[in-house]
Design a protein around this motif. Structure first.
Motif, mmCIF file in Angstrom:
data_model
loop_
_atom_site.group_PDB
_atom_site.id
_atom_site.type_symbol
_atom_site.label_atom_id
_atom_site.label_comp_id
_atom_site.label_asym_id
_atom_site.label_seq_id
_atom_site.Cartn_x
_atom_site.Cartn_y
_atom_site.Cartn_z
ATOM 1 N N ARG A 182 -6.445 -4.633 -1.896
ATOM 2 C CA ARG A 182 -7.351 -3.681 -1.252
ATOM 3 C C ARG A 182 -6.660 -3.059 -0.055
ATOM 4 N N PHE A 183 -6.847 -1.755 0.111
ATOM 5 C CA PHE A 183 -6.399 -1.036 1.295
ATOM 6 C C PHE A 183 -7.609 -0.357 1.915
ATOM 7 N N GLY A 184 -7.540 -0.113 3.213
ATOM 8 C CA GLY A 184 -8.586 0.649 3.880
ATOM 9 C C GLY A 184 -9.727 -0.206 4.385
ATOM 10 N N GLU A 185 -10.892 0.417 4.421
ATOM 11 C CA GLU A 185 -12.084 -0.204 4.998
ATOM 12 C C GLU A 185 -12.452 -1.507 4.304
ATOM 13 N N ALA A 186 -13.022 -2.420 5.073
ATOM 14 C CA ALA A 186 -13.541 -3.665 4.513
ATOM 15 C C ALA A 186 -14.826 -3.376 3.737
ATOM 16 N N VAL A 187 -15.121 -4.223 2.790
ATOM 17 C CA VAL A 187 -16.367 -4.112 2.027
ATOM 18 C C VAL A 187 -17.528 -4.389 2.970
ATOM 19 N N ARG A 188 -18.543 -3.558 2.871
ATOM 20 C CA ARG A 188 -19.725 -3.730 3.713
ATOM 21 C C ARG A 188 -20.861 -4.306 2.884
ATOM 22 N N ALA A 189 -21.438 -5.400 3.358
ATOM 23 C CA ALA A 189 -22.516 -6.074 2.632
ATOM 24 C C ALA A 189 -23.779 -5.216 2.535
ATOM 25 N N ASP A 190 -23.939 -4.252 3.449
ATOM 26 C CA ASP A 190 -25.142 -3.418 3.452
ATOM 27 C C ASP A 190 -25.006 -2.185 2.559
ATOM 28 N N ARG A 191 -23.938 -2.103 1.746
ATOM 29 C CA ARG A 191 -23.711 -0.962 0.862
ATOM 30 C C ARG A 191 -23.652 -1.409 -0.593
ATOM 31 N N LYS A 192 -24.136 -0.557 -1.476
ATOM 32 C CA LYS A 192 -23.985 -0.783 -2.912
ATOM 33 C C LYS A 192 -22.891 0.182 -3.375
ATOM 34 N N TYR A 193 -21.825 -0.366 -3.929
ATOM 35 C CA TYR A 193 -20.678 0.435 -4.362
ATOM 36 C C TYR A 193 -20.702 0.610 -5.876
ATOM 37 N N ARG A 194 -20.343 1.812 -6.320
ATOM 38 C CA ARG A 194 -20.175 2.084 -7.747
ATOM 39 C C ARG A 194 -18.686 2.229 -8.014
ATOM 40 N N VAL A 195 -18.209 1.623 -9.093
ATOM 41 C CA VAL A 195 -16.787 1.679 -9.435
ATOM 42 C C VAL A 195 -16.423 3.083 -9.893
ATOM 43 N N ARG A 196 -15.301 3.573 -9.364
ATOM 44 C CA ARG A 196 -14.755 4.879 -9.760
ATOM 45 C C ARG A 196 -13.280 4.676 -10.072
ATOM 46 N N HIS A 197 -12.916 4.808 -11.350
ATOM 47 C CA HIS A 197 -11.524 4.679 -11.775
ATOM 48 C C HIS A 197 -10.798 5.997 -11.547
ATOM 49 N N GLY A 198 -9.579 5.898 -11.020
ATOM 50 C CA GLY A 198 -8.793 7.097 -10.783
ATOM 51 C C GLY A 198 -7.313 6.853 -11.032
ATOM 52 N N VAL A 199 -6.578 7.947 -11.163
ATOM 53 C CA VAL A 199 -5.127 7.915 -11.380
ATOM 54 C C VAL A 199 -4.467 8.876 -10.410
ATOM 55 N N TYR A 200 -3.305 8.477 -9.899
ATOM 56 C CA TYR A 200 -2.611 9.253 -8.880
ATOM 57 C C TYR A 200 -1.122 9.197 -9.160
ATOM 58 N N ALA A 201 -0.384 10.220 -8.705
ATOM 59 C CA ALA A 201 1.040 10.312 -9.024
ATOM 60 C C ALA A 201 1.904 10.432 -7.781
ATOM 61 N N VAL A 202 3.021 9.699 -7.821
ATOM 62 C CA VAL A 202 4.114 9.905 -6.885
ATOM 63 C C VAL A 202 5.078 10.842 -7.609
ATOM 64 N N LEU A 203 5.288 12.037 -7.060
ATOM 65 C CA LEU A 203 6.113 13.066 -7.694
ATOM 66 C C LEU A 203 7.292 13.393 -6.789
ATOM 67 N N LEU A 204 8.425 12.783 -7.086
ATOM 68 C CA LEU A 204 9.636 12.974 -6.285
ATOM 69 C C LEU A 204 10.584 13.936 -6.976
ATOM 70 N N LEU A 205 11.183 14.810 -6.186
ATOM 71 C CA LEU A 205 12.215 15.733 -6.669
ATOM 72 C C LEU A 205 13.260 15.811 -5.568
ATOM 73 N N GLY A 206 14.415 15.211 -5.825
ATOM 74 C CA GLY A 206 15.412 15.097 -4.768
ATOM 75 C C GLY A 206 14.859 14.198 -3.686
ATOM 76 N N ASP A 207 14.925 14.679 -2.449
ATOM 77 C CA ASP A 207 14.387 13.868 -1.346
ATOM 78 C C ASP A 207 13.018 14.359 -0.883
ATOM 79 N N GLU A 208 12.349 15.133 -1.742
ATOM 80 C CA GLU A 208 11.014 15.629 -1.407
ATOM 81 C C GLU A 208 9.971 15.040 -2.352
ATOM 82 N N VAL A 209 8.738 15.016 -1.861
ATOM 83 C CA VAL A 209 7.606 14.531 -2.647
ATOM 84 C C VAL A 209 6.523 15.610 -2.625
ATOM 85 N N LEU A 210 5.853 15.772 -3.762
ATOM 86 C CA LEU A 210 4.765 16.737 -3.882
ATOM 87 C C LEU A 210 3.457 16.023 -3.561
#
Length: 149
Positions: free
Chosen positions: A4-32
């Motif tokens: 887990r990264f970021g905020e701690a889970v809060r007991a007073d919240r109901k969370y819905r799962v959201r699946h996602g995909v993300y890309a690291v796009l490197l070209l030379g020494d740059e990233v998009l």
């Protein structure tokens, strides 16, 4: 167990799962990366949610194209993380399960088609500082270290 990264889970919240995909796009020494203006300004790895019935790889190609205008090839899964956050565009709290891929940017096909997104090529060393999400920063560093081996 998925880290887990970021905020701690809060007991007073109901969370819905959201699946996602993300890309690291490197070209030379740059990233998009992308800058999303709304609902909160944020620098992030390109990507987003997987739609119902959609495969993760199809979602990755679609999301990268929508947010950057680029096509990609050879995606390889780097890992995954989760974060708990409020998603104002959906008016809900979410447990975001984020799968991260390293992919090769192939060709710019046009401008981003997703409103409020701007694609930016930045030096990888700078991207690691400006990405607004700890998980994105972690996986960018992971990708760079793998490529330097």
């Amino acid at each position: 167990m998925i880290r887990r990264f970021g905020e701690a889970v809060r007991a007073d919240r109901k969370y819905r799962v959201r699946h996602g995909v993300y890309a690291v796009l490197l070209l030379g020494d740059e990233v998009l990366i992308t800058h999303q203006a709304e609902p909160e300004p944020e620098y992030q790895l390109p990507g987003g949610g997987i739609d119902p019935g959609e495969s993760p790889l199809h979602a990755l190609h679609r999301e990268v194209y929508e947010e950057t205008g680029w096509s990609i090839a050879q995606p390889k899964r780097l890992g995954a993380f989760r974060r708990f956050t409020y998603m104002p565009e959906y008016d809900r709290w979410a447990e975001k399960l984020c799968a991260i891929y390293l992919a090769r940017p192939v060709r710019r096909l046009g401008p981003p088609s997703e409103p409020g997104h701007q694609a930016l090529w930045v030096p990888a060393r700078d991207a690691a500082r400006i990405l607004d999400n700890d998980g994105d920063r972690h996986f960018l560093a992971t990708a760079i270290s793998r490529l330097m081996r």
